[in-house]
Design an enzyme around this catalytic site. Structure first.
Site, short mmCIF file in Angstrom:
data_model
loop_
_atom_site.label_atom_id
_atom_site.label_comp_id
_atom_site.label_asym_id
_atom_site.label_seq_id
_atom_site.Cartn_x
_atom_site.Cartn_y
_atom_site.Cartn_z
N ASP A 103 -4.73 6.06 12.39
CA ASP A 103 -4.35 5.69 11.66
C ASP A 103 -3.92 7.58 10.70
OD1 ASP A 103 -2.77 6.05 8.98
OD2 ASP A 103 -4.99 5.44 7.88
N HIS A 157 -2.93 1.79 9.36
CA HIS A 157 -2.81 2.58 8.42
C HIS A 157 -2.95 0.05 7.45
CE1 HIS A 157 -3.29 4.92 4.69
NE2 HIS A 157 -2.48 3.42 4.01
N SER A 200 -5.42 2.55 0.61
CA SER A 200 -4.54 3.62 0.32
C SER A 200 -4.59 4.35 -0.81
CB SER A 200 -2.95 2.96 1.22
OG SER A 200 -2.43 3.92 1.25
#
Length: 617
Positions: free
Chosen positions: A397, A423, A227
């Site tokens: 996602d 995610h 991320s």
């Protein structure tokens, strides 16, 4: 008259949503203040009351399933720090502290020993065991604990890397649980929290990498980010050219660079508003610091439900790929402190649809002057990255727009899709060791310890055949890139078997041995039915290039060579990430902006056949 910074930016419905969100924030802060003044018996009473209420509403089957796994789950959830989490699975972890150039003290964690190897000297100079180094970095509002709070050791990426023979390091951002100290400012001051992703890119990541390489006596390491940890790598590699020499491969899990936006209208209104509104609502220090308070007074299953509802509310994530036991174990470690300014920075990126640096000079929306003609926020020049990039993203996602991302990344970028993953699944998903880890190991096997800035060719073993594919990539025309050729200009494939002894081959091994040499690394091919490969076709100075994507039936990272010969007009061919084109055998090697002269010279016939149109003699 005082200027209202967001007039003219929102519709009337969004004004209503904005006012409602500010009221909720005010109430949340009021409840937090009241809770801080409560004595411990009242807090325990609230906790036990929520527990009894949850159990009364639960089914008998649910109670039985929770009781079976309560021991390991409660141990993980109640572990106080990274070292304790690793000790639950029998691993010894080191703790390190690195000081950044601007005075922040960052906590680093290290896992370098398999079970039973604790007495060995690893990467400690002459006479020690040499292991390739892998560096992992967490996401937004997280710390290094998110990598190791797993209910099964097999699904823990750091533990698996250690068993594969790697020296594993895990970093932390300034301001979080392990990096809440500075030589210049106190955490109680606004100055301490005056940082955004700019500071992560200019200081935290490069200083951490330099410390790791100096400690391990290594020349390069492999970077795995999750991320925001990927966004920080994109940013820092783009603005530090010399750092590309120190990172041999960058593996981005659930990459974040320019998200399309949030799914909820209230939060989306906050995002579109001026940053002054967010600073007014959350202050100029840490954001969502009340999360720890809610965790202490709520029964864990209720806390998990609240987190799930929040993720669905903000991002439309359902969390079906993460088991309830894994959520109970991991969610207590999910939150860590960061600055409000870093959230504002992300809102600026989303609102402007540009992976840019922090905008300190926000323009007034009612300004009459054409300020955009004279002022432009600097973008992170991500197309300048020379390090090989492998993206592994989830098809479900909402924070990943892969087509937009590939246009902003260099042409050697490879993207692999896990169709049903969201995610957080890349951290805690039920099949992460089957669907994600093989892509990670394949990239590490190909590049870990390799000097990609000097290498002229890369070799991959195709999982469905015993043939070796020599991959090349250089800044040539599409016709030159459409099909791999040998030194005399002929097709490479008929000669591959005869040239095996000249290529740096990599053998398949089922033993868990050290990856310090390519021959001893364990090869794991990714599943053939769960991923799709895409390649960036953007070039420096090019316009909106089309992104080529193709379904790949094999497990090779770069695909089957016979398919690339049929696509002569496609740049998205099976080429290596950033290698050069070799002229002759040991002659002139052209690539990455420089040429070197080898020991032997090619014959006149081969020199004339291989002479590039961009090369002068």
């Amino acid at each position: 008259m005082a200027r209202v910074p967001f007039i003219g930016r929102l519709f009337w419905r969004e004004y209503i949503a904005l006012v409602g969100s500010l009221i909720l924030i005010f109430l949340e802060g009021l409840i937090r203040i009241i809770t801080l003044g409560l004595p411990q018996p009242i807090i325990r009473f609230c906790y036990n009351s929520s527990k009894n209420l949850f159990n009364s509403l639960s089914s008998t089957q649910g109670k039985l399933s929770r009781s079976r796994r309560r021991s390991i789950v409660s141990s993980i959830a109640s572990s106080s720090d990274f070292v304790d989490l690793c000790a639950l699975f029998g691993y010894y972890a080191e703790e390190h502290v690195v000081q950044t150039g601007d005075g922040y003290l960052l906590g680093l964690h290290r896992l370098c020993w398999r079970k039973g190897e604790e007495g060995l000297r690893v990467n400690a100079g002459e006479g020690s065991v040499k292991k390739s180094v892998v560096y992992l970095h967490h996401g937004l509002l997280m710390n290094s604990e998110v990598w190791v709070c797993m209910t099964e050791k097999e699904r823990c990426l750091p533990f698996t890397l250690v068993e594969q023979g790697y020296d594993v390091w895990l970093g932390n951002n300034r301001g979080n649980k392990y990096s809440k100290k500075s030589t210049r400012f106190s955490p109680a001051s606004n100055e301490f929290w005056n940082f955004s992703m700019d500071q992560f890119a200019f200081h935290d990541i490069p200083d951490s990498i330099d410390y790791v390489l100096a400690t391990t006596c290594q020349l390069s390491l492999s970077y795995i980010g999750f991320s925001q940890g990927t966004a920080q790598a994109f940013a820092t590699l783009s603005i530090h050219p010399t750092l590309n020499d120190k990172v041999d491969v960058f593996i981005a899990l659930a990459p974040a660079m320019s998200p399309a936006g949030l799914r909820n209208g209230i939060v989306d209104s906050l995002m579109k508003a001026s940053p002054e509104v967010l600073f007014l609502a959350f202050g100029r220090r840490s954001i969502l610091s009340s999360a720890t308070m809610w965790q202490s007074i709520l029964y864990p299953p209720i806390f998990v439900r609240i987190i799930d509802m929040s993720l669905s509310f903000l991002f439309n994530w359902c969390g079906r790929n993460i088991s309830l036991n894994q959520k109970l174990a991991a969610y207590p470690h999910l939150y860590s402190f960061t600055s409000t300014k870093s959230i504002v920075h992300w809102f600026q990126i989303i609102r402007n649809k540009s992976f840019q640096m922090y905008d300190d000079d926000v323009q007034a929306p009612l300004g009459l002057g054409a300020s955009d003609r004279y002022y432009k926020v600097a973008k992170f020049p991500t197309r300048n990255i020379k390090t090989p990039i492998v993206l592994v993203y989830g098809g479900s996602d909402s924070l990943v727009d892969i087509k937009v991302m590939l246009k902003e990344l260099p042409r050697h970028t490879i993207a692999r899709e896990i169709p049903h993953f969201e995610h957080l699944d890349f951290l805690w998903g039920q099949e992460v060791e089957i669907l994600v880890f093989p892509h990670v190991f394949e990239a590490l096997t190909a590049y870990s310890g390799r000097d990609h800035m000097k290498s002229t060719e890369l070799v991959y073993k195709h999982p469905r055949s015993e043939r070796f594919l020599t991959e090349g990539h250089s800044n040539y025309s599409e016709d030159d890139l459409s099909s791999p050729t040998s030194a005399d200009g002929s097709d490479m494939n008929p000669e591959i078997n005869s040239r095996k002894e000249d290529l740096p081959t990599r053998k398949v091994s089922t033993n868990r041995s050290s990856p310090s040499t390519p021959q001893n690394r364990r090869y794991m091919s990714p599943p053939s039915s769960s991923s799709t490969e895409q390649t960036s076709t953007s070039m420096d100075g090019a316009g909106d290039a089309k992104v080529a994507s193709r379904s790949k039936p094999s497990g090779s990272l770069l695909g089957n060579n016979k398919h690339t010969r049929k696509r002569r007009n496609s740049i998205a061919s099976a080429k290596s990430f950033d290698s050069a084109k070799r002229v002759g055998s040991g002659g002139i090697t052209i690539g990455v902006g420089r040429a070197t002269i080898g020991v032997s010279s090619p014959s006149p016939s081969s020199r004339s056949a291989e002479r590039s149109p961009n090369t002068t003699t």
